[in-house]
Design a protein around this motif. Structure first.
Motif, PDB file in Angstrom:
ATOM      1  N   VAL A 233       0.856  -1.190   0.000  1.00  0.00           N
ATOM      2  CA  VAL A 233       0.000   0.000   0.000  1.00  0.00           C
ATOM      3  C   VAL A 233       0.890   1.236   0.000  1.00  0.00           C
ATOM      4  CG1 VAL A 233      -1.631   1.346   1.420  1.00  0.00           C
ATOM      5  CG2 VAL A 233      -1.906  -1.139   1.218  1.00  0.00           C
ATOM      6  N   GLY A 234       0.491   2.229  -0.774  1.00  0.00           N
ATOM      7  CA  GLY A 234       1.225   3.499  -0.773  1.00  0.00           C
ATOM      8  C   GLY A 234       0.398   4.529  -1.516  1.00  0.00           C
ATOM      9  N   SER A 235       0.946   5.733  -1.672  1.00  0.00           N
ATOM     10  CA  SER A 235       0.207   6.711  -2.475  1.00  0.00           C
ATOM     11  C   SER A 235       0.325   6.283  -3.937  1.00  0.00           C
ATOM     12  CB  SER A 235       0.783   8.114  -2.280  1.00  0.00           C
ATOM     13  OG  SER A 235       1.992   8.219  -3.000  1.00  0.00           O
ATOM     14  N   ALA A 236      -0.721   6.547  -4.725  1.00  0.00           N
ATOM     15  CA  ALA A 236      -0.704   6.157  -6.134  1.00  0.00           C
ATOM     16  C   ALA A 236       0.478   6.828  -6.833  1.00  0.00           C
ATOM     17  CB  ALA A 236      -2.020   6.527  -6.793  1.00  0.00           C
ATOM     18  N   ALA A 237       0.775   8.089  -6.459  1.00  0.00           N
ATOM     19  CA  ALA A 237       1.864   8.816  -7.124  1.00  0.00           C
ATOM     20  C   ALA A 237       3.184   8.093  -6.899  1.00  0.00           C
ATOM     21  CB  ALA A 237       1.934  10.234  -6.579  1.00  0.00           C
ATOM     22  N   GLU A 238       3.395   7.645  -5.667  1.00  0.00           N
ATOM     23  CA  GLU A 238       4.652   6.958  -5.327  1.00  0.00           C
ATOM     24  C   GLU A 238       4.764   5.629  -6.097  1.00  0.00           C
ATOM     25  OE1 GLU A 238       6.119   7.433  -1.585  1.00  0.00           O
ATOM     26  OE2 GLU A 238       7.915   6.392  -2.298  1.00  0.00           O
ATOM     27  N   ILE A 239       3.668   4.895  -6.160  1.00  0.00           N
ATOM     28  CA  ILE A 239       3.699   3.589  -6.825  1.00  0.00           C
ATOM     29  C   ILE A 239       3.807   3.770  -8.337  1.00  0.00           C
ATOM     30  CG2 ILE A 239       2.245   1.557  -7.305  1.00  0.00           C
ATOM     31  CD1 ILE A 239       1.596   1.546  -4.290  1.00  0.00           C
ATOM     32  N   ASP A 240       3.062   4.715  -8.890  1.00  0.00           N
ATOM     33  CA  ASP A 240       3.093   4.927 -10.342  1.00  0.00           C
ATOM     34  C   ASP A 240       4.449   5.433 -10.825  1.00  0.00           C
ATOM     35  OD1 ASP A 240       0.555   4.034 -10.657  1.00  0.00           O
ATOM     36  OD2 ASP A 240      -0.373   6.031 -10.641  1.00  0.00           O
ATOM     37  N   ALA A 241       5.200   6.078  -9.932  1.00  0.00           N
ATOM     38  CA  ALA A 241       6.508   6.617 -10.344  1.00  0.00           C
ATOM     39  C   ALA A 241       7.540   5.499 -10.535  1.00  0.00           C
ATOM     40  CB  ALA A 241       6.999   7.615  -9.301  1.00  0.00           C
ATOM     41  N   LEU A 242       7.229   4.294 -10.065  1.00  0.00           N
ATOM     42  CA  LEU A 242       8.181   3.188 -10.231  1.00  0.00           C
ATOM     43  C   LEU A 242       8.111   2.663 -11.652  1.00  0.00           C
ATOM     44  CD1 LEU A 242       7.312   1.296  -6.939  1.00  0.00           C
ATOM     45  CD2 LEU A 242       9.460   2.482  -7.420  1.00  0.00           C
ATOM     46  N   PRO A 243       9.251   2.227 -12.201  1.00  0.00           N
ATOM     47  CA  PRO A 243       9.221   1.718 -13.575  1.00  0.00           C
ATOM     48  C   PRO A 243       8.535   0.350 -13.655  1.00  0.00           C
ATOM     49  CG  PRO A 243      11.425   1.487 -12.635  1.00  0.00           C
ATOM     50  CD  PRO A 243      10.597   2.222 -11.612  1.00  0.00           C
ATOM     51  N   GLY A 244       8.122  -0.040 -14.856  1.00  0.00           N
ATOM     52  CA  GLY A 244       7.594  -1.379 -15.099  1.00  0.00           C
ATOM     53  C   GLY A 244       6.094  -1.460 -14.918  1.00  0.00           C
ATOM     54  N   ASP A 245       5.590  -2.702 -14.967  1.00  0.00           N
ATOM     55  CA  ASP A 245       4.156  -2.893 -14.749  1.00  0.00           C
ATOM     56  C   ASP A 245       3.916  -3.123 -13.249  1.00  0.00           C
ATOM     57  OD1 ASP A 245       4.905  -5.503 -14.212  1.00  0.00           O
ATOM     58  OD2 ASP A 245       4.253  -6.280 -16.152  1.00  0.00           O
ATOM     59  N   ASP A 246       2.656  -3.375 -12.881  1.00  0.00           N
ATOM     60  CA  ASP A 246       2.344  -3.473 -11.450  1.00  0.00           C
ATOM     61  C   ASP A 246       3.042  -4.659 -10.786  1.00  0.00           C
ATOM     62  OD1 ASP A 246       0.935  -1.165 -11.337  1.00  0.00           O
ATOM     63  OD2 ASP A 246      -1.063  -2.092 -11.376  1.00  0.00           O
ATOM     64  N   ALA A 247       3.235  -5.758 -11.516  1.00  0.00           N
ATOM     65  CA  ALA A 247       3.926  -6.920 -10.928  1.00  0.00           C
ATOM     66  C   ALA A 247       5.373  -6.527 -10.623  1.00  0.00           C
ATOM     67  CB  ALA A 247       3.888  -8.097 -11.892  1.00  0.00           C
ATOM     68  N   GLU A 248       6.002  -5.854 -11.560  1.00  0.00           N
ATOM     69  CA  GLU A 248       7.403  -5.439 -11.335  1.00  0.00           C
ATOM     70  C   GLU A 248       7.487  -4.429 -10.181  1.00  0.00           C
ATOM     71  OE1 GLU A 248       9.338  -5.836 -15.748  1.00  0.00           O
ATOM     72  OE2 GLU A 248       7.633  -4.478 -15.499  1.00  0.00           O
ATOM     73  N   ARG A 249       6.496  -3.562 -10.110  1.00  0.00           N
ATOM     74  CA  ARG A 249       6.504  -2.562  -9.025  1.00  0.00           C
ATOM     75  C   ARG A 249       6.350  -3.251  -7.665  1.00  0.00           C
ATOM     76  NH1 ARG A 249       2.552   0.816 -12.710  1.00  0.00           N
ATOM     77  NH2 ARG A 249       4.021   2.321 -13.555  1.00  0.00           N
ATOM     78  N   LEU A 250       5.408  -4.197  -7.582  1.00  0.00           N
ATOM     79  CA  LEU A 250       5.184  -4.889  -6.309  1.00  0.00           C
ATOM     80  C   LEU A 250       6.460  -5.596  -5.864  1.00  0.00           C
ATOM     81  CD1 LEU A 250       3.438  -6.114  -4.026  1.00  0.00           C
ATOM     82  CD2 LEU A 250       2.627  -7.834  -5.638  1.00  0.00           C
ATOM     83  N   PHE A 251       7.076  -6.357  -6.763  1.00  0.00           N
ATOM     84  CA  PHE A 251       8.239  -7.138  -6.339  1.00  0.00           C
ATOM     85  C   PHE A 251       9.484  -6.265  -6.154  1.00  0.00           C
ATOM     86  CE2 PHE A 251       5.279 -10.446  -7.560  1.00  0.00           C
ATOM     87  CZ  PHE A 251       5.388 -11.274  -6.452  1.00  0.00           C
ATOM     88  N   ALA A 252       9.570  -5.159  -6.881  1.00  0.00           N
ATOM     89  CA  ALA A 252      10.692  -4.232  -6.649  1.00  0.00           C
ATOM     90  C   ALA A 252      10.590  -3.630  -5.248  1.00  0.00           C
ATOM     91  CB  ALA A 252      10.685  -3.134  -7.703  1.00  0.00           C
ATOM     92  N   LEU A 253       9.366  -3.295  -4.835  1.00  0.00           N
ATOM     93  CA  LEU A 253       9.197  -2.721  -3.491  1.00  0.00           C
ATOM     94  C   LEU A 253       9.513  -3.765  -2.421  1.00  0.00           C
ATOM     95  CD1 LEU A 253       6.002  -0.551  -4.094  1.00  0.00           C
ATOM     96  CD2 LEU A 253       8.251   0.308  -3.400  1.00  0.00           C
ATOM     97  N   ILE A 254       9.088  -5.007  -2.661  1.00  0.00           N
ATOM     98  CA  ILE A 254       9.375  -6.062  -1.679  1.00  0.00           C
ATOM     99  C   ILE A 254      10.887  -6.257  -1.537  1.00  0.00           C
ATOM    100  CG2 ILE A 254       9.229  -8.582  -1.355  1.00  0.00           C
ATOM    101  CD1 ILE A 254       6.277  -8.235  -2.348  1.00  0.00           C
ATOM    102  N   GLU A 255      11.594  -6.170  -2.628  1.00  0.00           N
ATOM    103  CA  GLU A 255      13.059  -6.287  -2.588  1.00  0.00           C
ATOM    104  C   GLU A 255      13.692  -5.254  -1.658  1.00  0.00           C
ATOM    105  OE1 GLU A 255      15.639  -8.179  -3.817  1.00  0.00           O
ATOM    106  OE2 GLU A 255      13.933  -9.549  -3.983  1.00  0.00           O
ATOM    107  N   GLU A 256      12.969  -4.126  -1.464  1.00  0.00           N
ATOM    108  CA  GLU A 256      13.543  -3.045  -0.643  1.00  0.00           C
ATOM    109  C   GLU A 256      13.291  -3.241   0.849  1.00  0.00           C
ATOM    110  OE1 GLU A 256      13.031   0.249  -4.271  1.00  0.00           O
ATOM    111  OE2 GLU A 256      11.841   0.480  -2.453  1.00  0.00           O
ATOM    112  N   GLU A 257      12.481  -4.249   1.207  1.00  0.00           N
ATOM    113  CA  GLU A 257      12.225  -4.512   2.644  1.00  0.00           C
ATOM    114  C   GLU A 257      12.947  -5.812   2.988  1.00  0.00           C
ATOM    115  OE1 GLU A 257      11.476  -4.825   6.364  1.00  0.00           O
ATOM    116  OE2 GLU A 257      10.833  -6.529   5.169  1.00  0.00           O
ATOM    117  N   PRO A 258      14.025  -5.734   3.812  1.00  0.00           N
ATOM    118  CA  PRO A 258      14.922  -6.891   3.933  1.00  0.00           C
ATOM    119  C   PRO A 258      14.249  -8.184   4.409  1.00  0.00           C
ATOM    120  CG  PRO A 258      15.701  -4.994   5.250  1.00  0.00           C
ATOM    121  CD  PRO A 258      14.466  -4.559   4.551  1.00  0.00           C
TER     122      PRO A 258
END
Ligand code: FAD
Length: 412
Positions: A233-258
């Motif tokens: 969950v996050g602001s749409a602006a923050e999530i939309d600013a990430l590259p790729g499609d939604d699957a790539e965004r979800l897993f890229a964010l997970i990669e950032e939480e150890p």
């Protein structure tokens, strides 16, 4: 146009609709539910709170849920930049059940509606409510089935349990913007393949806080079959600013939480990634002539404390006996007997949601050396006991959260 009659017409067969239907049908009232989808159908909202077990019991639906073989849940765990805190619901201030389940909703909702049917409720699936006429004695729904055939249902009372469909909010013009900021969620189910040596506690929802992105958090809700619900969950602006499609965004964010990155290193999605945006919603009132709004059809706050199904079931067990009494000829003050008491608990959750996003609650949860009694009060609210006025964190949520946060030193 064909018209049929019933005592109580219910819009939507989710938890709120099924629970109200079960309660009323088991007492001999004629109940007809109109449901747009065919069941089983996917829904988000998979982590229950112990408080809702009491409501399921009140509606005669606990046994069928117990038979579902779901993952037992006894608490909520939080991870944040290498720190971990577990809140155990068995150690809580308020009396009542202290464990619950984590449920794939397609199966859970199917069980509830089948339970309601077994108690005598009738359900029209694949039928959508398209219009509504309020009336204190004879409210009426217009419905359309999947073949385009339209008909009317005349009832003595209508309960709107249409969730995100928000049928009466739209048709009776009750919509009111939520006081909470608009947020966005990306989610899926995964085959989680979490190592049994990892120390991961499958009996708790895991909430991860993003180490750098303010307001971004994750959920990991394990099921009993080796799968898990996973979302961010996050602001749409923050999530939309990430590259790729939604699957790539979800897993890229997970990669950032150890911790989540470590646990989910071998996870494989088994559903398309879904996105929901702007789900927080409210209405100007929860009742009118011949009708009341239940669950998400009224107010929905935020997913962070998994309160949605609990609020939905609470609204059902509060409204159903009032409907019965009204049909028996009693004058019901819906504002005083339904809306105010329901909103009181929702307000507690709202205070907690606000304290989550402005940082007070994470500070409280991750602080060290907190008195055990305070922890039991927090545990009770997170277990869904948000209507227990004996809990100071319910009766004076904001003041107590403010003073607790002010007294916390932030350890992580
Ligand atoms: P719903 O479950 O939405 O059921 C409404 C039903 O009405 C649906 O079956 C729909 O098809 C039907 N309907 C809609 N329109 C019409 C129409 N016109 N005619 C006929 N039928 C109609 N809650 C939790 O408790 N735990 C969680 O972990 C959790 N996680 C969440 C995560 C996210 C990202 C979000 C957004 C919400 C989450 N929730 C959670 C909240 C949860 O999804 C809802 O609060 C809950 O499903 C509400 O139940 P309900 O019975 O009110 O509505």
């Amino acid at each position: 146009m064909k018209t049929s009659t019933t005592d109580i017409a219910i819009i939507g067969a989710g938890p709120a609709g099924a629970a109200a239907a079960a309660w009323l049908a088991s007492r001999g009232h004629r109940v007809r539910i109109v449901e747009r989808a065919r069941f089983p159908r996917f829904s988000i909202g998979e982590s229950l709170l112990p408080q809702c077990m009491a409501y399921l019991a009140e509606c005669g639906l606990l046994e069928t849920v117990e038979a579902g073989g779901y993952q037992r849940k006894n608490g909520a765990a939080f991870c944040w930049s290498g720190s971990y805190r577990a809140i155990d619901f068995r150690d809580k201030f308020s009396p009542g059940p202290s464990t619950t389940f984590q449920v794939p909703r397609a199966d859970f909702d199917q069980r509830l509606i089948e339970g309601a049917r077994a108690l005598g409720a009738e359900v029209d699936f694949a039928t959508e409510v398209i219009d509504f006429q309020a009336d204190a004695a004879r409210p009426r729904l217009e419905v359309r089935d999947e073949h385009g055939v339209e008909r009317s249902i005349e009832a003595r009372f209508v309960l709107d349990a249409s969730g995100y469909g928000r049928v009466l909010a739209r048709l009776a013009k009750l919509d009111r913007p939520s006081r909470l900021d608009e947020r966005c969620a990306l989610f899926t189910h995964v085959e989680d393949r979490i190592d049994s040596e990892s120390g991961f506690d499958r009996e708790k929802i895991l909430i991860g806080i993003h180490p750098k992105r303010s307001g971004v958090w994750f959920w990991l809700i394990p099921f009993s079959d080796g799968r898990a619900s996973l979302g961010v969950v996050g602001s749409a602006a923050e999530i939309d600013a990430l590259p790729g499609d939604d699957a790539e965004r979800l897993f890229a964010l997970i990669e950032e939480e150890p911790r989540l990155a470590e646990l989910l290193a071998r996870a494989a999605p088994v559903r398309e990634i879904q996105r929901l945006r702007g789900y927080s919603a409210d209405v100007s009132r929860l009742h009118g002539p011949g009708y009341a709004l239940l669950g998400n059809a009224g107010e929905f706050l935020d997913p962070v404390f998994s309160s949605g199904v609990t609020v939905a079931l609470h609204s059902a067990v509060l409204a159903a006996p009032l409907v019965e009494r009204q049909l028996q000829g009693e004058e019901i003050d819906w504002q005083r007997q339904f809306e105010l008491p329901l909103r009181r608990g929702v307000a507690t959750f709202r205070e907690f949601v606000e304290a989550w996003y402005d940082g007070r609650l994470p500070r409280i949860i991750f602080s060290e050396g907190q008195p055990a009694r305070i922890r039991t009060m927090i545990s009770a609210v997170l277990a869904g006991y948000a209507w227990d006025q004996a809990n100071p964190l319910v009766s004076a949520s904001r003041r107590r959260l403010d003073s607790l946060a002010a007294s916390c030193t932030h350890h992580r």
